[in-house]
Design an enzyme around this catalytic site. Structure first.
Site, PDB file in Angstrom:
ATOM      1  CB  CYS A  28      -0.984   0.078   1.044  1.00 37.65           C
ATOM      2  SG  CYS A  28      -0.791  -1.108   2.654  1.00 37.65           S
ATOM      3  NE  ARG A  33       3.243  -8.512   5.631  1.00 37.71           N
ATOM      4  CZ  ARG A  33       1.913  -8.386   5.539  1.00 37.71           C
ATOM      5  NH1 ARG A  33       1.318  -9.193   6.315  1.00 37.71           N
ATOM      6  NH2 ARG A  33       1.371  -7.462   4.758  1.00 37.71           N
ATOM      7  CD  GLN A  45      -0.201  -8.723   0.739  1.00 37.90           C
ATOM      8  OE1 GLN A  45       0.338  -7.497   0.429  1.00 37.90           O
ATOM      9  NE2 GLN A  45      -0.685  -8.833   1.767  1.00 37.90           N
ATOM     10  CG  ASP A  89      -2.243  -5.206  -1.974  1.00 33.95           C
ATOM     11  OD1 ASP A  89      -3.434  -5.218  -1.480  1.00 33.95           O
ATOM     12  OD2 ASP A  89      -1.157  -5.050  -1.097  1.00 33.95           O
ATOM     13  CG  HIS A 134      -3.949   0.005  -2.513  1.00 31.81           C
ATOM     14  ND1 HIS A 134      -2.819  -0.940  -2.761  1.00 31.81           N
ATOM     15  CD2 HIS A 134      -4.105  -0.211  -1.033  1.00 31.81           C
ATOM     16  CE1 HIS A 134      -2.736  -1.513  -1.709  1.00 31.81           C
ATOM     17  NE2 HIS A 134      -3.285  -1.305  -0.721  1.00 31.81           N
ATOM     18  CE  LYS A 174      -9.028  -6.927   9.131  1.00 33.42           C
ATOM     19  NZ  LYS A 174      -7.650  -7.870   9.094  1.00 33.42           N
ATOM     20  CG  HIS A 192      -5.871  -0.726   1.917  1.00 30.89           C
ATOM     21  ND1 HIS A 192      -4.477  -0.763   2.204  1.00 30.89           N
ATOM     22  CD2 HIS A 192      -6.653   0.209   2.504  1.00 30.89           C
ATOM     23  CE1 HIS A 192      -4.265   0.301   2.718  1.00 30.89           C
ATOM     24  NE2 HIS A 192      -5.188   1.194   3.047  1.00 30.89           N
TER      25      HIS A 192
END
Length: 646
Positions: free
Chosen positions: A335, A364, A382, A384, A386, A470, A516
């Site tokens: 993000c 991570r 991910q 992902d 946005h 979320k 997100h």
């Protein structure tokens, strides 16, 4: 008198001091026989706790998740007592209920515990259970608690962090444990127990601390339910994605590469690519633009976003550049990078919404003991995206994302799910960034969208991300296990931290809202769950290999190759097995490798220009003979049936 409000909204008046179990008896004797736990004014209580004020009361049975939690929490106490009886001198630490069962972390000192000891532990637990000991809570002073555990440094550490006047013990039989409460009435309700396994666990999850032994168990109010659960476990072992991933040659872990870093083999890479293309196609229709960001970023980027302050300890150590003295981190999330892409140029209200999508790989640090196949890794990708939009576009954009998530679930056979609105914990505001006003707007936007889309949803406090609430989708797989798949988040905070803006119709600068979203979540985790849900029998359109051609002997090799070429020219993913092996062996191996269709080629097929079709999982039925063109049409029709338009 006090007024007790029940979940159906009805209000009943009772004498002050009535207990939850007495309320249950007042409602019906049948209910009272089944109530094992209760919650009053959102606080878990014992069923015999006196109620002295007006409030909301919820009564739980074994069929409620909170009832199971109390049942398994109480069972953890019984496990602790059994271990203390069987292994004198051990030091008990903590023993919570978990999603399926419970565990207790124990310092066994020089004593050892193994699978051979499970039966005697179970037997001792059942002995204690049959004696029907009541669980009784009592308050103690901090001094009394410390005196009780003067020889147990683990309990002492816990007690030292508690305020005097808030400390309670739970007693049953001759056993006492430090505990906040939430038990079933007595041990007699526990009728069946099973010790599942033991594992290492660092005290308080810190690898700098001593490693303890974690004893996992599960319990039930009926022996029949334990039997059914163990059968489910056996089925889960067969479906274990690590086992199937190896058998189907999808992915591999190498100690030389590193723990938690999967290597995708050709078939797995093809499967993964097909999933990506499926979502890319849907995203393109929905107006997303594809972006790519680097695998590292300056530490300052994640300090600006707030991620470093919250999750810095979960990141890998910074990468230092000797000459410039800069600090970089392996990218732990996408993000902040997408915020900087938005910031690359000025925007007008006419340009919004902007929807950026990326299959971005992030890293991570997970402790080695927490790694688990593809479901818990150190490097993962991910899906992902946005969305940067105006506040008045938020509702429509959020609902469009819900539609996309539901499309993904429907296309891949995930039909049983609930939605979870994850909001702040009002008692712990320090966990979150941003103003109360923005949080309230974001939370209400999610609740409104969930209502308007007719979702079956629950609200969970304390489950929000640190920057915004979320909507999480909790999916049940074929074995009834619940997984969190797909998430959509509303964020007013990162646009502020990165000073994102757009020029409005009033010619002034305004702040966009950020959404997100990740329908898959992590590609690795999603594939693992899909593998276990389908037992490796993916939808036909997704299978890395859809058809295998099996020749009866080398004599029919040329015709088999002709069939292979025809199918491949028709974009049907096909392989050929022309080994000098018996047809029985070839069929068995094709079944094990989950090929949806097997085409058997022999003399009759070659002579007539046909194929003998055998479908996965229909052993014992006659093979169907058809022309190769007919078979190609069958495949096309089956794929068409499973394609859901978006």
């Amino acid at each position: 008198m006090i007024n007790i409000t029940l979940p159906d909204g009805s209000v009943r008046a009772y004498d002050s001091g009535i207990t939850a179990i007495e309320v249950a008896k007042n409602i019906s004797e049948g209910l009272a026989r089944n109530v094992i736990s209760a919650k009053f004014n959102n606080q878990t209580i014992e069923t015999v706790t006196p109620l002295t004020t007006d409030g909301n009361l919820i009564l739980y049975t074994w069929n409620d998740q909170d009832g199971k939690k109390a049942f398994w929490h109480s069972s953890a106490h019984v496990l602790a007592q059994a271990l203390q009886d069987l292994y004198p001198g051990i030091k008990l630490t903590i023993g919570p209920a978990i999603d399926n069962g419970f565990y207790y972390d124990v310092d066994f000192g020089d004593q050892k515990i193994s699978e051979h000891d499970f039966k005697k532990i179970e037997d001792r637990m059942l002995e204690i259970a049959r004696e029907k000991h009541l669980f009784k809570m009592r308050s103690v002073t901090k001094a009394e608690a410390l005196a009780m555990y003067k020889d147990n440094e683990y309990k002492t550490e816990l007690i030292e962090n508690l305020e005097d006047g808030t400390i309670t013990f739970c007693d049953h039989d001759n056993f006492t444990d430090l505990c906040r409460g939430g038990h079933i009435p007595d041990t007699g309700i526990i009728k069946a127990v099973k010790i599942l396994n033991v594992a290492g666990a660092y005290w308080r999850g810190d690898e700098k601390n001593k490693q303890l032994t974690r004893v996992y168990g599960i319990s039930f109010p009926k022996q029949k339910e334990l039997k059914e659960y163990l059968e489910l476990l056996e089925e889960a072992k067969k479906r274990d994605h690590r086992k199937l991933g190896k058998e189907l040659e999808l992915f591999h872990f190498s100690p030389r590469v590193g723990q938690g870093l999967p290597l995708w083999l050709p078939k797995g890479a093809a499967l993964r690519d097909r999933l990506e293309q499926f979502l890319r196609k849907a995203q393109k229709k929905a107006g997303y633009e594809q972006v790519v960001t680097p695998h590292i970023g300056q530490k300052e980027l994640y300090e600006t976003s707030g991620h470093y302050a919250k999750y810095g300890k979960d990141s890998f150590q910074p990468i230092h550049t000797p000459a410039e003295g800069e600090e970089f981190l392996l990218k732990p999330m996408n993000c902040p990078h997408h915020c900087e892409i938005y910031n690359a140029k000025p925007w007008s209200y006419k340009d919004l919404p902007k929807r950026y999508a990326e299959f971005g790989t992030v890293y991570r640090y997970e402790q080695s003991g927490e790694l688990h196949g593809l479901t818990r890794v150190r490097g993962f990708t991910q899906d992902d995206a946005h969305i940067f939009c105006m506040p008045n576009q938020l509702d429509e954009e959020f609902k469009k994302v819900i539609d996309l998530v539901l499309y993904v679930f429907g296309s891949l056979g995930f039909e049983n799910f609930t939605a979870q609105v994850s909001v702040r914990d009002p008692k712990d505001p320090d966990k979150y960034i941003g103003s109360t006003e923005n949080w309230e707007k974001a939370e209400q936007a999610i609740i409104n969208a969930a209502k308007d889309k007719g979702l079956n949803y629950v609200i969970e406090e304390g489950e929000a991300a640190f920057y915004g609430p979320k909507l999480d989708f909790m999916v049940k797989d074929a074995l009834g296990r619940s997984w969190q798949l797909g998430t959509i988040q509303v964020d007013y905070n990162l646009p502020e931290r990165f000073d994102l803006n757009y020029k409005g119709a009033d010619d002034k600068l305004h702040r966009p809202v950020m959404i997100h979203r990740a329908p898959f979540g992590s590609m690795e985790r999603f594939i693992a769950i899909l593998l276990e849900h389908t037992a490796g029998h993916f939808p036909l359109w997704l299978m890395p290999e859809q058809v295998i051609v099996l020749s009866l002997s080398e004599k029919y090799e040329k015709y088999a190759e002709k069939v292979l070429n025809f199918l491949e020219n028709n974009e049907i993913r096909t392989v050929l097995d022309n080994r000098n092996e018996t047809i029985g062996k070839k069929i068995r191996e094709a079944e094990l490798n989950k090929f949806p269709y097997m085409l058997i080629i022999g003399e009759e097929e070659e002579k007539n220009g046909t194929v003998s079709v055998r479908k996965q999982g229909v052993a014992g039925k006659s093979n169907e003979t058809m022309r190769i063109e007919e078979f190609a049409q069958v495949i096309r029709e089956e794929i068409k049936k499973t394609e859901i338009p978006f």
